[in-house]
Design a protein around this motif. Structure first.
Motif, PDB file in Angstrom:
ATOM      1  N   ILE A   1      -8.196  -4.077   9.843  1.00 24.23           N
ATOM      2  CA  ILE A   1      -6.927  -3.785   9.153  1.00 24.23           C
ATOM      3  C   ILE A   1      -6.306  -5.064   8.610  1.00 24.23           C
ATOM      4  CG2 ILE A   1      -4.570  -2.946   9.523  1.00 24.23           C
ATOM      5  CD1 ILE A   1      -5.762  -0.989  11.597  1.00 24.23           C
ATOM      6  N   LYS A   2      -6.311  -6.120   9.404  1.00 24.11           N
ATOM      7  CA  LYS A   2      -5.729  -7.392   8.963  1.00 24.11           C
ATOM      8  C   LYS A   2      -6.468  -7.944   7.747  1.00 24.11           C
ATOM      9  CE  LYS A   2      -4.498 -11.987  10.708  1.00 24.11           C
ATOM     10  NZ  LYS A   2      -4.562 -12.909  11.864  1.00 24.11           N
TER      11      LYS A   2
ATOM     12  N   HIS B   1       0.138   1.784   4.010  1.00 26.16           N
ATOM     13  CA  HIS B   1      -1.207   1.484   4.519  1.00 26.16           C
ATOM     14  C   HIS B   1      -1.494   2.384   5.736  1.00 26.16           C
ATOM     15  CE1 HIS B   1      -4.673  -0.680   6.072  1.00 26.16           C
ATOM     16  NE2 HIS B   1      -4.677  -1.437   4.956  1.00 26.16           N
ATOM     17  N   PRO B   2      -2.640   3.057   5.793  1.00 29.76           N
ATOM     18  CA  PRO B   2      -2.928   3.966   6.908  1.00 29.76           C
ATOM     19  C   PRO B   2      -3.095   3.259   8.252  1.00 29.76           C
ATOM     20  CG  PRO B   2      -4.865   3.686   5.520  1.00 29.76           C
ATOM     21  CD  PRO B   2      -3.725   3.040   4.794  1.00 29.76           C
ATOM     22  N   GLY B   3      -3.364   1.955   8.235  1.00 28.07           N
ATOM     23  CA  GLY B   3      -3.580   1.243   9.480  1.00 28.07           C
ATOM     24  C   GLY B   3      -2.357   0.523  10.001  1.00 28.07           C
ATOM     25  N   ILE B   4      -1.228   0.553   9.281  1.00 27.00           N
ATOM     26  CA  ILE B   4      -0.014  -0.149   9.692  1.00 27.00           C
ATOM     27  C   ILE B   4       0.954   0.840  10.308  1.00 27.00           C
ATOM     28  CG2 ILE B   4       1.947  -1.507   8.891  1.00 27.00           C
ATOM     29  CD1 ILE B   4      -0.693  -3.013   8.906  1.00 27.00           C
ATOM     30  N   ALA B   5       1.537   0.459  11.454  1.00 24.67           N
ATOM     31  CA  ALA B   5       2.441   1.341  12.186  1.00 24.67           C
ATOM     32  C   ALA B   5       3.830   1.312  11.578  1.00 24.67           C
ATOM     33  CB  ALA B   5       2.509   0.925  13.653  1.00 24.67           C
ATOM     34  N   THR B   6       4.371   2.490  11.360  1.00 21.41           N
ATOM     35  CA  THR B   6       5.760   2.651  10.918  1.00 21.41           C
ATOM     36  C   THR B   6       6.382   3.776  11.735  1.00 21.41           C
ATOM     37  OG1 THR B   6       5.123   4.237   9.192  1.00 21.41           O
ATOM     38  CG2 THR B   6       5.209   1.899   8.571  1.00 21.41           C
TER      39      THR B   6
END
Length: 644
Positions: free
Chosen positions: A600-601, A532-537
């Motif tokens: 994002i959520k 997902h582009p909005g989730i930090a990894t």
């Protein structure tokens, strides 16, 4: 704060003493000290037997020092005559002098009756020393009262009368007694020596000052603003007109004349016209010229022009009004308190113009340039520096006004060490809040614009002031919190996050779900979050940027924890609950902005819903199941039928 101001005022009034007379004492002690036995006084030192070069050099140096000190005394007398007239001073107290004179005369009478010639000589010298100080005091008081009205002849007569007093002192007789007493060590002889030296110092200083003033009478010439602008001649011409001369017969009861009245209104009209031109015409012209070419320097000039427009307007009006009053009171000088009032006005306008220039320099030049170079410039640090500069300007202006009023600034500054404890106690809360401000800034616990939360308050920091911090709550109320409270209270700073705003939830599915479908759903949810582009990894965080910031900090700390970077991603089967099988989803969005985080959520929730549907899983919800036993029901009906 009230206690602090009262304490400060008390210290100021305590040291508002006679600076003029303190200066006289310093001059006598430094330039007119009588040497010990076998040496001549400093007054005659230049004439001592020595080589020609040494004699000329010593005399020249001594004369230069005395001339400088005499000029300083005359300037102080003209600028602050109220200091000279102060009866409570370290040189001569008229009330105390009366009592001292009576005591000395009584001792002279008794000692003369018993034939104590040495004691009589001691007291005669002491009496002349006291009388000399009295003449010096009254002479300077007369100058302070009348110097603006004294013509050259009156000043010369006054000086000659004081010289006559000095010549009346029997110095030869006293000198003989002094020389004979130098060889003796008894108490009276020691007192004769000391009294003679005091008298010699006073007469030498007074004689030199009278000689200098007689040679330079122009130092006390009074030149009013009316005389400077040649208005006195115009006033005389107007009063010579026959019509105005008749009116003046009535105005004389008000101590006015038509010449001064007309000139007054003319000056006020010219001052108003000049201020109008400055406020409107000149401002419009300069603004037009500046706007022709807009660059950083022109922006700074325009901001200054807007800020000093009204102060210049008031400055011209104040000067016109002062000149008008000077004309109305001519030929009498303007009263000291009115002159002091205009001095305070000019000083206030000047300080205000300097503060405006500082404001425009910071906000219209330095900050704009700084924002280009440093996007994270701390606003509260800029505000602190700006406030310190403004306070410095105001403090300098206040000290200049106090000096003009006659306050002994040297004594006031020296008293800060003595009165520091009292001031600290009176302003204990104020000082603790100021040090709380310093702790907040240097700890960098929060900045203006940050979202913070404590046990009692939550909101956005509006401004960090010297005493208090202003916080705007999310229901739009403004709360004022003392800096000391925030500096010593644990708080959450939600804005100190670079990457990562937490998304945590539990998804419950029904117990009828197949295990294979549940595990497939877990894998798909984990894969969806990782992509997902909005989730930090960890792969999406700029590691080089963190390393640069860590090197700039020069501290052995975790970069992720220091700058608020969270990339944890967890998707696991968590527990078997009462009515559901719960899946834990724990992740962080890349953004820390609330609106973006909500978007994002929401997208993550919709995708999870889609994954569960695709795997045939249903959301569980709290429910209760009722189970019926058929045999038990049948037996119950049989019993009912048998009884009936």
């Amino acid at each position: 704060m009230k206690k602090f101001l009262l304490t400060l005022l008390a210290v100021v009034f305590l040291f508002a003493s006679s600076g003029f007379w303190e200066r006289v004492v310093e001059i006598e002690n430094s330039l007119y000290t009588v040497e010990t036995e076998g040496k001549k006084s400093a007054l005659s030192e230049a004439n001592a037997t020595a080589t020609a070069e040494s004699k000329i050099g010593d005399a020249s140096s001594l004369v230069d020092k005395r001339v400088a000190e005499f000029n300083q005394l005359i300037s102080m007398l003209k600028e602050a005559p109220y200091e000279v007239k102060a009866e409570k001073n370290p040189f001569y107290d008229p009330k105390e002098a009366k009592r001292e004179r009576a005591k000395i005369l009584a001792r002279i009478g008794v000692n003369r009756e018993y034939g104590y010639d040495s004691a009589v000589m001691r007291d005669r010298i002491a009496l002349k020393s006291l009388e000399t100080r009295g003449h010096i005091y009254r002479f300077f008081v007369t100058l302070a009262d009348e110097w603006t009205a004294l013509d050259e002849k009156s000043l010369k007569d006054l000086i000659e009368s004081e010289r006559k007093f000095l010549r009346s002192i029997p110095l030869e007789e006293f000198t003989a007694a002094y020389r004979s007493s130098l060889k003796l060590k008894d108490k009276i002889s020691v007192q004769i020596v000391q009294n003679y030296r005091n008298l010699k110092i006073h007469t030498a200083f007074y004689g030199d000052f009278l000689d200098y003033l007689a040679t330079n009478p122009s130092l006390l010439h009074y030149r009013s603003l009316a005389a400077m602008f040649r208005l006195d001649q115009i006033i005389d011409k107007i009063n010579e007109v026959q019509v105005f001369a008749k009116i003046n017969t009535y105005l004389r009861y008000l101590r006015l004349d038509m010449g001064r009245v007309l000139i007054f209104f003319l000056i006020m009209f010219i001052a108003w016209g000049a201020s109008f031109i400055i406020y409107h015409r000149l401002y419009a012209f300069l603004k037009k010229q500046i706007l022709k070419k807009r660059d950083e320097l022109d922006e700074l000039l325009l901001a200054n022009l807007d800020g000093i427009r009204k102060p210049l307007y008031l400055l011209v009006l104040a000067f016109g009004f002062e000149l008008g009053l000077e004309v109305l009171m001519y030929p009498s000088p303007m009263p000291e308190n009115i002159g002091l009032l205009f001095y305070a006005i000019y000083l206030s306008i000047g300080a205000y113009i300097v503060i405006v220039a500082i404001d425009s320099l910071f906000f219209d030049y330095l900050i704009k340039r700084g924002e280009i170079k440093n996007a994270h410039m701390r606003q509260e640090l800029v505000n602190l520096v700006l406030s310190i500069l403004k306070i410095t300007v105001v403090t300098i202006a206040i000290f200049m006004l106090l000096v003009k009023m006659g306050v002994n600034i040297t004594g006031l500054l020296a008293s800060l060490g003595i009165g520091g404890l009292a001031i600290a106690l009176a302003a204990q809360n104020t000082l603790s809040n100021f040090f709380g401000l310093l702790k907040i800034i240097f700890d960098n616990s929060f900045s203006q614009g940050d979202w913070i939360e404590t046990k009692d308050v939550e909101g956005t920091v509006v401004e960090i002031g010297f005493i208090s911090t202003f916080i705007r709550t999310f229901d739009n109320a403004l709360i004022t919190v003392p800096n000391a409270t925030l500096a010593n209270t644990p708080l959450k700073n939600w804005s100190k996050r670079t990457v990562g705003r937490r998304i945590k939830m539990y998804i419950g599915v029904t117990y009828g779900s197949k295990r294979e479908d549940l595990m497939n759903a877990l894998d798909e949810i984990r894969e969806m979050l990782e992509n997902h582009p909005g989730i930090a990894t960890p792969q999406k965080v700029d590691a080089q940027l963190l390393q640069k910031r860590t090197r700039r900090e020069r501290k052995l700390v975790s970069a992720e924890e220091k700058f608020g970077v969270k990339t944890t991603l967890l998707v696991y089967l968590d527990e078997f609950a009462d009515s559901s099988v719960n899946i834990l989803i724990y992740a962080f969005s890349k953004t820390v902005n609330w609106r973006e985080w909500l978007e994002i959520k929401q997208d993550v929730l919709l995708k999870i819903w889609e994954i569960l549907d695709r795997n045939g899983l249903e959301f569980a919800f709290p429910s209760e199941s009722l189970y019926f036993d058929p045999k038990n029901i049948e037996e119950s009906f049989k019993q009912i039928n048998s009884t009936s």
